[in-house]
Design a protein around this motif. Structure first.
Motif, PDB file in Angstrom:
ATOM      1  N   PHE A 164     -69.439 135.583  58.160  1.00  0.00           N
ATOM      2  CA  PHE A 164     -69.529 134.338  57.396  1.00  0.00           C
ATOM      3  C   PHE A 164     -68.307 133.480  57.692  1.00  0.00           C
ATOM      4  CE2 PHE A 164     -68.437 131.804  53.711  1.00  0.00           C
ATOM      5  CZ  PHE A 164     -69.640 131.295  53.271  1.00  0.00           C
ATOM      6  N   GLU A 165     -68.522 132.173  57.885  1.00  0.00           N
ATOM      7  CA  GLU A 165     -67.410 131.258  58.135  1.00  0.00           C
ATOM      8  C   GLU A 165     -67.312 130.194  57.044  1.00  0.00           C
ATOM      9  OE1 GLU A 165     -64.167 129.581  60.449  1.00  0.00           O
ATOM     10  OE2 GLU A 165     -65.081 131.549  60.253  1.00  0.00           O
ATOM     11  N   SER A 166     -68.413 129.523  56.740  1.00  0.00           N
ATOM     12  CA  SER A 166     -68.432 128.525  55.677  1.00  0.00           C
ATOM     13  C   SER A 166     -69.868 128.253  55.284  1.00  0.00           C
ATOM     14  CB  SER A 166     -67.744 127.228  56.128  1.00  0.00           C
ATOM     15  OG  SER A 166     -68.505 126.604  57.153  1.00  0.00           O
ATOM     16  N   ALA A 167     -70.050 127.574  54.148  1.00  0.00           N
ATOM     17  CA  ALA A 167     -71.406 127.275  53.678  1.00  0.00           C
ATOM     18  C   ALA A 167     -71.473 125.868  53.131  1.00  0.00           C
ATOM     19  CB  ALA A 167     -71.824 128.278  52.602  1.00  0.00           C
ATOM     20  N   TYR A 168     -72.670 125.298  53.129  1.00  0.00           N
ATOM     21  CA  TYR A 168     -72.879 123.950  52.644  1.00  0.00           C
ATOM     22  C   TYR A 168     -73.208 123.975  51.146  1.00  0.00           C
ATOM     23  CZ  TYR A 168     -72.725 122.309  57.440  1.00  0.00           C
ATOM     24  OH  TYR A 168     -72.312 122.004  58.714  1.00  0.00           O
ATOM     25  N   GLU A 174     -73.174 131.313  44.730  1.00  0.00           N
ATOM     26  CA  GLU A 174     -73.999 131.195  45.935  1.00  0.00           C
ATOM     27  C   GLU A 174     -73.222 131.637  47.167  1.00  0.00           C
ATOM     28  OE1 GLU A 174     -76.918 127.506  44.525  1.00  0.00           O
ATOM     29  OE2 GLU A 174     -75.495 127.222  46.152  1.00  0.00           O
ATOM     30  N   ILE A 175     -71.944 131.277  47.229  1.00  0.00           N
ATOM     31  CA  ILE A 175     -71.129 131.651  48.379  1.00  0.00           C
ATOM     32  C   ILE A 175     -71.032 133.167  48.508  1.00  0.00           C
ATOM     33  CG2 ILE A 175     -68.785 131.616  49.330  1.00  0.00           C
ATOM     34  CD1 ILE A 175     -68.529 128.769  48.238  1.00  0.00           C
ATOM     35  N   GLU A 176     -70.822 133.847  47.378  1.00  0.00           N
ATOM     36  CA  GLU A 176     -70.736 135.314  47.411  1.00  0.00           C
ATOM     37  C   GLU A 176     -72.058 135.926  47.852  1.00  0.00           C
ATOM     38  OE1 GLU A 176     -67.988 137.168  47.136  1.00  0.00           O
ATOM     39  OE2 GLU A 176     -67.037 135.204  47.098  1.00  0.00           O
ATOM     40  N   TYR A 177     -73.155 135.349  47.366  1.00  0.00           N
ATOM     41  CA  TYR A 177     -74.473 135.841  47.767  1.00  0.00           C
ATOM     42  C   TYR A 177     -74.694 135.641  49.260  1.00  0.00           C
ATOM     43  CZ  TYR A 177     -79.515 135.920  48.469  1.00  0.00           C
ATOM     44  OH  TYR A 177     -80.770 136.187  48.971  1.00  0.00           O
ATOM     45  N   LEU A 178     -74.341 134.448  49.752  1.00  0.00           N
ATOM     46  CA  LEU A 178     -74.524 134.140  51.165  1.00  0.00           C
ATOM     47  C   LEU A 178     -73.680 135.063  52.048  1.00  0.00           C
ATOM     48  CD1 LEU A 178     -74.458 130.255  50.835  1.00  0.00           C
ATOM     49  CD2 LEU A 178     -76.467 131.665  51.326  1.00  0.00           C
ATOM     50  N   TYR A 202     -72.753 129.736  64.940  1.00  0.00           N
ATOM     51  CA  TYR A 202     -74.207 129.789  64.787  1.00  0.00           C
ATOM     52  C   TYR A 202     -74.571 129.387  63.362  1.00  0.00           C
ATOM     53  CZ  TYR A 202     -78.978 131.708  65.051  1.00  0.00           C
ATOM     54  OH  TYR A 202     -80.343 131.856  65.035  1.00  0.00           O
ATOM     55  N   LEU A 203     -75.415 128.369  63.212  1.00  0.00           N
ATOM     56  CA  LEU A 203     -75.848 127.893  61.900  1.00  0.00           C
ATOM     57  C   LEU A 203     -77.126 128.611  61.488  1.00  0.00           C
ATOM     58  CD1 LEU A 203     -75.640 125.849  59.527  1.00  0.00           C
ATOM     59  CD2 LEU A 203     -77.039 124.302  60.906  1.00  0.00           C
ATOM     60  N   ILE A 204     -77.114 129.178  60.295  1.00  0.00           N
ATOM     61  CA  ILE A 204     -78.285 129.884  59.769  1.00  0.00           C
ATOM     62  C   ILE A 204     -78.657 129.272  58.422  1.00  0.00           C
ATOM     63  CG2 ILE A 204     -79.198 132.091  58.939  1.00  0.00           C
ATOM     64  CD1 ILE A 204     -77.357 133.524  60.810  1.00  0.00           C
ATOM     65  N   GLU A 205     -79.943 129.037  58.205  1.00  0.00           N
ATOM     66  CA  GLU A 205     -80.433 128.595  56.901  1.00  0.00           C
ATOM     67  C   GLU A 205     -80.820 129.816  56.082  1.00  0.00           C
ATOM     68  OE1 GLU A 205     -82.396 124.203  57.214  1.00  0.00           O
ATOM     69  OE2 GLU A 205     -83.634 125.872  57.811  1.00  0.00           O
ATOM     70  N   VAL A 206     -80.181 129.992  54.946  1.00  0.00           N
ATOM     71  CA  VAL A 206     -80.446 131.157  54.092  1.00  0.00           C
ATOM     72  C   VAL A 206     -81.162 130.697  52.825  1.00  0.00           C
ATOM     73  CG1 VAL A 206     -79.434 133.080  52.818  1.00  0.00           C
ATOM     74  CG2 VAL A 206     -78.394 132.321  54.975  1.00  0.00           C
ATOM     75  N   PRO A 207     -82.327 131.280  52.518  1.00  0.00           N
ATOM     76  CA  PRO A 207     -83.031 130.905  51.288  1.00  0.00           C
ATOM     77  C   PRO A 207     -82.359 131.511  50.066  1.00  0.00           C
ATOM     78  CG  PRO A 207     -84.241 132.620  52.444  1.00  0.00           C
ATOM     79  CD  PRO A 207     -83.096 132.245  53.334  1.00  0.00           C
ATOM     80  N   ILE A 208     -82.308 130.745  48.993  1.00  0.00           N
ATOM     81  CA  ILE A 208     -81.799 131.228  47.717  1.00  0.00           C
ATOM     82  C   ILE A 208     -82.950 131.215  46.729  1.00  0.00           C
ATOM     83  CG2 ILE A 208     -80.266 130.707  45.779  1.00  0.00           C
ATOM     84  CD1 ILE A 208     -78.175 129.833  47.695  1.00  0.00           C
TER      85      ILE A 208
END
Length: 213
Positions: A164-168, A174-178, A202-208
């Motif tokens: 993990f590097e960063s999240a939008y 949510e960050i901990e979950y991602l 690498y950009l990944i879309e993660v569903p919440i």
């Protein structure tokens, strides 16, 4: 006389161009799946949903499953479409990106710029890789409980390890979950550039998903 002929020709050209333009409608299509056989898209037209598979070489720009495609739909035959351009994925304005960390690990390459792109086990190329990751992330989830997709910037190193590097998103929960989702992904094949292993972003879309009550 010549002037009148030119005027008539110009008028006919404008009429033909308008007629051609009126026979098509511009729409935005979702990318549902990408594999070696093609790109699977869906779009709405006259209150109906159309599904279509198009060859990979129909799209001349780089793209991934999180993007959309701008298409030209023939009005009297919606099954006939033409790809116009790629619409790159953009995140909601209220989601502020956490800046990428200052790296001391050397250069990080763009995923699509390396000679051999990292893919998870079972994927033969980057297109199938996107589809398999999307399927993996949705295993055990239910579409009706999906709240949103959050973009996650990851790094894949020369050993195929992903981190993990960063999240939008600014939400700590949510960050901990991602982070836990990314840490649970399998290893990738090593990325190569000019014969050497490198690190790629690498950009990944993660569903919440919403919590069931």
């Amino acid at each position: 006389m010549k002037r009148y002929v030119k005027q008539i020709c110009a008028a006919l050209f404008m009429i033909m161009a308008a007629s051609c333009r009126d026979s098509y409608e511009i729409k935005d299509a979702d990318i549902n799946k990408i594999d070696t056989s093609g790109v699977y898209i869906s779009f709405e037209y006259l209150e109906e949903t159309y599904f279509k598979k198009i060859p990979l070489d129909s799209v001349t720009e780089d793209f991934n499953s999180s993007d959309r495609l701008r298409i030209k739909v023939k009005k009297d035959n919606p099954e006939k479409v033409e790809i116009l351009s790629v619409i790159k994925a953009k995140w909601d304005r209220e989601m502020s990106s956490i800046p990428l960390k200052q790296r001391k690990r050397g250069k990080v390459y763009d995923y699509y710029s390396v000679d051999k792109k990292p893919v998870i086990l079972g994927a033969s190329d980057e297109y199938e890789n996107d589809s398999l990751i999307e399927k993996l992330l949705r295993e055990g989830g239910h579409s009706q409980n999906e709240v949103k997709l959050v973009g996650v910037n990851t790094l894949i190193n020369g050993k195929g390890d992903i981190q993990f590097e960063s999240a939008y998103t600014d939400e700590e929960v949510e960050i901990e979950y991602l982070k836990s989702v990314i840490n649970g992904l399998p290893k990738f094949t090593p990325p190569l550039k000019n014969g050497d292993t490198v690190t790629v972003g690498y950009l990944i879309e993660v569903p919440i998903y919403s919590v069931k009550k």
